[in-house]
Design an enzyme around this catalytic site. Structure first.
Site, PDB file in Angstrom:
ATOM      1  N   GLU A 246       0.787  -1.232   0.000  1.00  0.00           N
ATOM      2  CA  GLU A 246       0.000   0.000   0.000  1.00  0.00           C
ATOM      3  C   GLU A 246       0.817   1.280   0.000  1.00  0.00           C
ATOM      4  O   GLU A 246       0.347   2.311  -0.474  1.00  0.00           O
ATOM      5  CB  GLU A 246      -0.932  -0.003   1.219  1.00  0.00           C
ATOM      6  CG  GLU A 246      -2.039  -1.033   1.172  1.00  0.00           C
ATOM      7  CD  GLU A 246      -2.996  -0.803   0.028  1.00  0.00           C
ATOM      8  OE1 GLU A 246      -3.338   0.367  -0.237  1.00  0.00           O
ATOM      9  OE2 GLU A 246      -3.398  -1.781  -0.616  1.00  0.00           O
ATOM     10  N   SER A 526     -54.137 -24.343  21.518  1.00  0.00           N
ATOM     11  CA  SER A 526     -54.382 -25.189  22.691  1.00  0.00           C
ATOM     12  C   SER A 526     -53.304 -25.092  23.755  1.00  0.00           C
ATOM     13  O   SER A 526     -53.442 -25.692  24.831  1.00  0.00           O
ATOM     14  CB  SER A 526     -54.548 -26.645  22.257  1.00  0.00           C
ATOM     15  OG  SER A 526     -55.699 -26.782  21.448  1.00  0.00           O
TER      16      SER A 526
END
Length: 816
Positions: A246, A526
């Site tokens: 870089e 239920s």
């Protein structure tokens, strides 16, 4: 005699003067002008004015022609002065702007420059003799923790396997009272369990804790997530690789690289726009931390000034470390992956110091374009970019050519998309965040580096996710063209402590979206019935052997309408004992019990067992019209499983600050919710539901020693499929359905029950305690008729209150 003087003939010079005088007759001296006036005195006034205007024009023209020659030097001086003023203003503006930017840099990099999201950890995994665990499962978990498999462990974070023996060296973890030093351990397996544990010297170990797994972060609104590391945790190869790839002149320039800028400027001028940058590492750090990604001259100008200021303020090594912690390296949904350590965990499932040469090269290559070179989406691009970086490192002498060649021959080695190696468990994290926000500001959770220790059982969580995925993929849905639209939610709780052990919010558990286990509210069908019967038993209005009518009925409503419930079987008539009505989930007897006890009393029972929300009170509640989230249902069944003792479900155990100092602990809170005798009777009735009723499908799916209790739930048109229940150590809830509420054709027994059974086979280790509390007498009856059984072994045991004064029947109060 008068002598006449003869004049001399004019000489050459005189003639020239005369000629010159004649040639320039237009120039008149003041003495010459007066006779001229006399000569032209006869002219008219208009003629004189006209002549004057001509003379004025001639004089003006001559002055105008001569002026540039006279003032050329003055204009140059004025131009230079104006240019100098402009440059002075620019320099002053640049200095002022630079001071302003420098102040921002100074403030940003004083102390901790980054938002540090809270790190969320699962509970430590305990290894002990007798634990149900296979060698392969331990190996998978060690890999998930980032342990390296080697021939012979020599340092923390390594393990080796030989047949049914796993040898490892644990890592140190925790701080203060939680501190644990590395330990060499030998784990021997036999018959699917841990046979024994021994330390490095061969001495027996009673128990060992592995470090808690990092399972996620509470990220800020910016979406940035990172793991901030120190200089001692950065591999030297990463430093050298970044500089080589870089910014080769990083240690020579002062924030800007003139050569790089010149190269980029030439390319940009030729392209007519900003298509290339000559950015240094310092400039990239500035852009990532302060600026946006727009390629404009104004942004580049600010970036250059800030880079120079930062380079003047910070040493190079610190700039490089800040870059390693800051740079953007990928995206995980809405979570932005920043910094090399988090990227290492995200792509490889390992911390940064554990990476190989080819892994570091791939991460360095991603800096140029994390999306373009995404190794999961574009593996060929990523591979080419990685190998290019290896070539640069070899050419620069960072690594040898042989090492570069070997590394280039390796696969990318990234984990699968969605594989959870130190990744997120979004459903669980949403519960953690909700609990913490009661005491902490969101900014504290997203920026101060807290460590959150939770109740998550990672191994169980992983098992449940696989169970649900497998069940949904093989699901037969009669009312739908495909099972792909069927969703699921599951919750597992440890009732004794309230610990939320596992939670799944959808068929794709890694997706950070709609959490059906927490935010979805659906009719529970239920599943409400045990609490209707509990309300009646608690008030003494019902006994389990009470006969209930199964005839059709019509219930008037406050609106003037009537409600006429049906049985699922469409069979009516006669009377059934209460225990059969609950075990077989009969609607009409349940409604009669509810009408007898009242809607308000049923809601009161739900509140006493830990329900926090208000629910509407109308008769349809008796058949499950109440809409609850799976997590809320888990709270109700967890409280029921402890015979009415309520321990709120919790996901967090402890909060520790960035320095390891405990901030909050979350101890157990237990309170009596409902009557123990009534709760025990309902539990016993739910055991009947498993052995004789709607849950009897569990018998062939669970080991015979594992006694459980549970209840199915099905809503109208088969839109929701539920099952909830518990063993002696865990309680669990499963829901199946669709997001658009369309019918699936699945009952609770057909859809949710098999999934629940598979989960309990992995989660439950302790059978239900069937010992009755004081105040209970058990009677043996024939299941169908409720008549007295011939012996305790030939009937079902019905627990009745001791004061119920049953006139006849066979008592079986021992351990029969």
């Amino acid at each position: 005699m008068v002598t006449r003087r003869r004049s001399k003939a004019p000489g050459k010079k005189a003639l020239l003067r005369k000629k010159k005088t004649r040639k320039n007759t237009s120039r008149k001296t003041p003495a010459q002008k007066k006779p001229l006036k006399k000569r032209v005195s006869g002219k008219t006034s208009a003629s004189r004015k006209k002549s004057k205007k001509k003379r004025v024009r001639r004089r003006t023209g001559r002055r105008a022609a001569r002026r540039p020659t006279r003032s050329a030097g003055g204009w140059r001086r004025k131009l230079l002065q104006r240019v100098g003023v402009v440059f002075a203003v620019l320099i002053a503006g640049t200095l002022l702007y630079g001071f302003y930017l420098d102040a921002g840099i100074r403030n940003a990099f004083v102390g901790q420059p980054w938002e540090r999201p809270a790190r969320v950890f699962a509970q430590p995994v305990e290894l002990y003799a007798g634990r149900n665990l296979q060698a392969q499962e331990l190996q998978q978990y060690l890999h998930q923790l980032g342990y390296d498999r080697v021939a012979q462990p020599s340092q923390p974070g390594e393990f080796a396997t030989t047949g049914m023996v796993v040898r490892l060296i644990t890592r140190s973890w925790g701080a203060g009272s939680r501190a644990a030093a590395p330990v060499a351990v030998e784990v021997r397996f036999a018959d699917g369990t841990i046979k024994e544990l021994r330390d490095g010297r061969g001495a027996p170990l009673p128990v060992i804790q592995l470090e808690p797994q990092l399972v996620g972060s509470i990220i800020p609104a910016s979406g940035q997530d990172r793991v901030v590391i120190g200089a001692d945790q950065v591999p030297g190869l990463l430093r050298e690789a970044l500089v080589a790839v870089e910014d080769r002149r990083f240690f020579q320039h002062h924030g800007l690289d003139p050569r790089g800028i010149a190269r980029a400027a030439w390319v940009n001028l030729r392209a007519g726009n900003i298509s290339q940058g000559g950015s240094t590492i310092t400039q990239q750090l500035i852009k990532s931390h302060f600026l946006d990604n727009r390629r404009t001259w104004r942004r580049k100008y600010a970036e250059a000034l800030m880079a120079v200021a930062l380079d003047a303020r910070m040493p190079k090594e610190r700039i490089l470390l800040a870059y390693i912690n800051e740079i953007y390296l990928g995206q995980d949904g809405r979570r932005a992956i920043h910094g090399f350590d988090l990227a290492s965990r995200f792509y490889f499932g390992r911390s940064l110091p554990q990476l190989e040469i080819q892994d570091i090269a791939l991460l360095v290559g991603l800096v140029r374009g994390p999306s373009f070179y995404d190794p999961r989406r574009h593996p060929q691009r990523a591979l080419q970019r990685r190998n290019d970086v290896l070539g640069i490192l070899a050419a620069g002498g960072v690594i040898s050519a042989e090492a570069a060649t070997r590394a280039a021959g390796q696969p990318l080695g990234v984990t699968r998309q969605g594989q959870r190696n130190n990744g997120n468990y979004p459903a669980f994290l949403s519960v953690v965040t909700g609990q913490l926000l009661r005491e902490y500001d969101r900014d504290d959770l997203t920026s101060t580096g807290l460590s959150i220790y939770t109740t998550l059982n990672v191994m169980l969580q992983n098992d449940i996710e696989q169970i649900i995925r497998r069940a949904l993929d093989g699901l037969d849905v009669p009312d739908m063209p495909s099972s792909a639209d069927v969703q699921a939610a599951a919750v597992v709780v440890v009732p004794e402590t309230g610990d939320l052990a596992a939670i799944v919010g959808g068929r794709n558990p890694g997706f950070d979206g709609f959490n059906r286990a927490v935010t979805m509210r659906r009719p529970i069908g239920s599943l409400i019935k045990p609490f209707v019967f509990l309300a009646a038993l608690s008030t003494g209005q019902l006994e389990l052997d009470t006969l209930l009518s199964n005839e059709r009925l019509s219930v008037p409503l406050d609106t003037g309408d009537t409600w006429e419930p049906d049985n699922y079987s469409q069979q009516y008539g006669g009377e059934v004992p209460a225990y059969r009505a609950l075990a077989e989930s009969l609607n009409l007897p349940t409604v009669r019990v509810g009408l007898q006890v009242g809607v308000k009393n049923v809601i009161t029972i739900l509140k006493q067992l830990g329900l926090q929300r208000d629910i509407p009170g109308y008769p349809a509640l008796f058949l499950g019209a109440a809409e609850l989230a799976p997590l809320e249902v888990a709270q109700l069944f967890s409280s029921l499983s402890t015979r009415g003792f309520v321990t709120p479900v919790r996901a967090v155990k402890e909060v520790v600050d960035a320095d390891g100092v405990p901030l909050s602990r979350y101890p157990l809170t237990v309170s009596r919710g409902v009557n123990e005798v009534a709760a025990y009777q309902v539990i016993a009735n739910l055991q009947l539901a498993v052995s004789h009723g709607t849950g009897r499908g569990l018998q062939k799916r669970l080991h015979e020693y594992l006694e459980v209790a549970g209840k199915t739930g099905t809503t109208n048109d088969y839109r929701d499929s539920w099952f909830a229940g518990f063993s002696g150590d865990v309680a669990g809830v499963v829901w199946l359905g669709t997001d658009d509420n369309s019918p699936t054709g699945l009952t609770g027994a057909r859809g949710a029950l098999p999934v629940w059974a598979d989960i309990m086979a992995r989660a439950a280790t302790v059978p239900l305690d069937t010992r009755a509390p004081s105040g209970i007498q058990k009677y043996a009856v024939y299941y169908d008729s409720a008549g007295p059984a011939a012996s305790c072994a030939h009937g079902v045991l019905i627990p009745l209150r001791a004061d119920s004064h049953r006139p006849e029947g066979l008592r079986c109060d021992g351990n029969q």
